[in-house]
Write an enzyme that holds these catalytic residues in place. Sequence first.
Site, PDB file in Angstrom:
ATOM      1  N   HIS A   1       1.285  -1.193  -0.019  1.00 23.30           N
ATOM      2  CA  HIS A   1       0.247   0.165   0.129  1.00 23.30           C
ATOM      3  C   HIS A   1       0.906   1.147  -0.194  1.00 23.30           C
ATOM      4  O   HIS A   1       2.131   1.175   0.659  1.00 23.30           O
ATOM      5  CB  HIS A   1      -0.836  -0.155   0.790  1.00 23.30           C
ATOM      6  CG  HIS A   1      -1.754   1.132   0.674  1.00 23.30           C
ATOM      7  ND1 HIS A   1      -1.562   2.202   1.550  1.00 23.30           N
ATOM      8  CD2 HIS A   1      -3.245   0.828   1.342  1.00 23.30           C
ATOM      9  CE1 HIS A   1      -2.904   3.225   1.448  1.00 23.30           C
ATOM     10  NE2 HIS A   1      -3.945   2.231   1.128  1.00 23.30           N
TER      11      HIS A   1
ATOM     12  N   GLU B   1      -4.046   1.780  -7.422  1.00 25.01           N
ATOM     13  CA  GLU B   1      -4.719   3.147  -6.632  1.00 25.01           C
ATOM     14  C   GLU B   1      -3.291   3.959  -6.653  1.00 25.01           C
ATOM     15  O   GLU B   1      -2.414   4.397  -5.957  1.00 25.01           O
ATOM     16  CB  GLU B   1      -4.274   2.743  -4.713  1.00 25.01           C
ATOM     17  CG  GLU B   1      -5.302   1.395  -4.243  1.00 25.01           C
ATOM     18  CD  GLU B   1      -5.426   1.381  -3.036  1.00 25.01           C
ATOM     19  OE1 GLU B   1      -6.549   1.324  -2.641  1.00 25.01           O
ATOM     20  OE2 GLU B   1      -4.248   1.517  -2.587  1.00 25.01           O
TER      21      GLU B   1
END
Length: 272
Positions: free
Chosen positions: A129, A199
């Site tokens: 992430h 993302e």
Amino acid sequence: MKTIIANWKMNHAFDEADNWIDGFFEKYTSDYEKLKNIEMVLCPPVMLLDYIDSEIMSDSFQHLEEIMKASNRDFEDFSEEELNQILVKDRPLKLGAQNCHHENSGSFTGEVSAQMLSKVSCEYVILGHSERRSHNFESDEIVAKKVASVVSQKLIPIVCVGESVEIRNDNKHVEFVSQQLINSVPKNTDFERLIIAYEPIWSIGTGVTPSLDQISEMIAAIKKIFPSSSVLYGGSVTSQNSSDILKIPAVDGLLVGKASLDVNEFLNICLS
Ligand code: PGA
């Protein structure tokens, strides 16, 4: 089947988790016909995994009792495999972790391994992430080691990739994300399943989302590299924009941060 993942990040403790799970099952029952076809995954803070697992387990036992009644069978009549299918694999809500260490055990204070996660009913692990890449200095090489460890424990890796606003403004986003992805996934790995989440950093937590064309362009580039993976979009997803994003045929689902903290909002996204 679309995959919708809730990433709570460092939010919610026991009380909030209880309310969320109660709300989830209430709405799941009333919207069963639509929700049963969606793969829903909850990634809470790691200390909640075992607790939420037992909450979900009581629902799965109710489901098992219904099957026992309908088929006139006793508990002993079910094989271990069947029980695992009913009690874990068929759950409406799967569990995932937000990170793990690449070693199985050792002197790594504050860390949790994929092997440990495999002992609770955790089936997925988010890796790479952008918040971990920036705050915890995780390189592509480290992410690739974690992916290898997760796969070796038969868990499903959710590998996150995404470019900064500077890279996007330089028009280097496709090249950057492609290289980041290739470097973050270990070579010669026999994946049962690989999930990739695109993302863009400039969209996470900002309320700004890319255009549908920008999302399509990147998802297509990712699918050229890993054609058989599920590719999700993540970054400021809400119930207002989710249905448009999910309409992009190549988008296999969503990774939802802030909006997933509210169970109704999360389920509205799933229903969109
Ligand atoms: P957000 O976060 O939905 O709050 O933008 C997404 C993520 O970081 O996974």
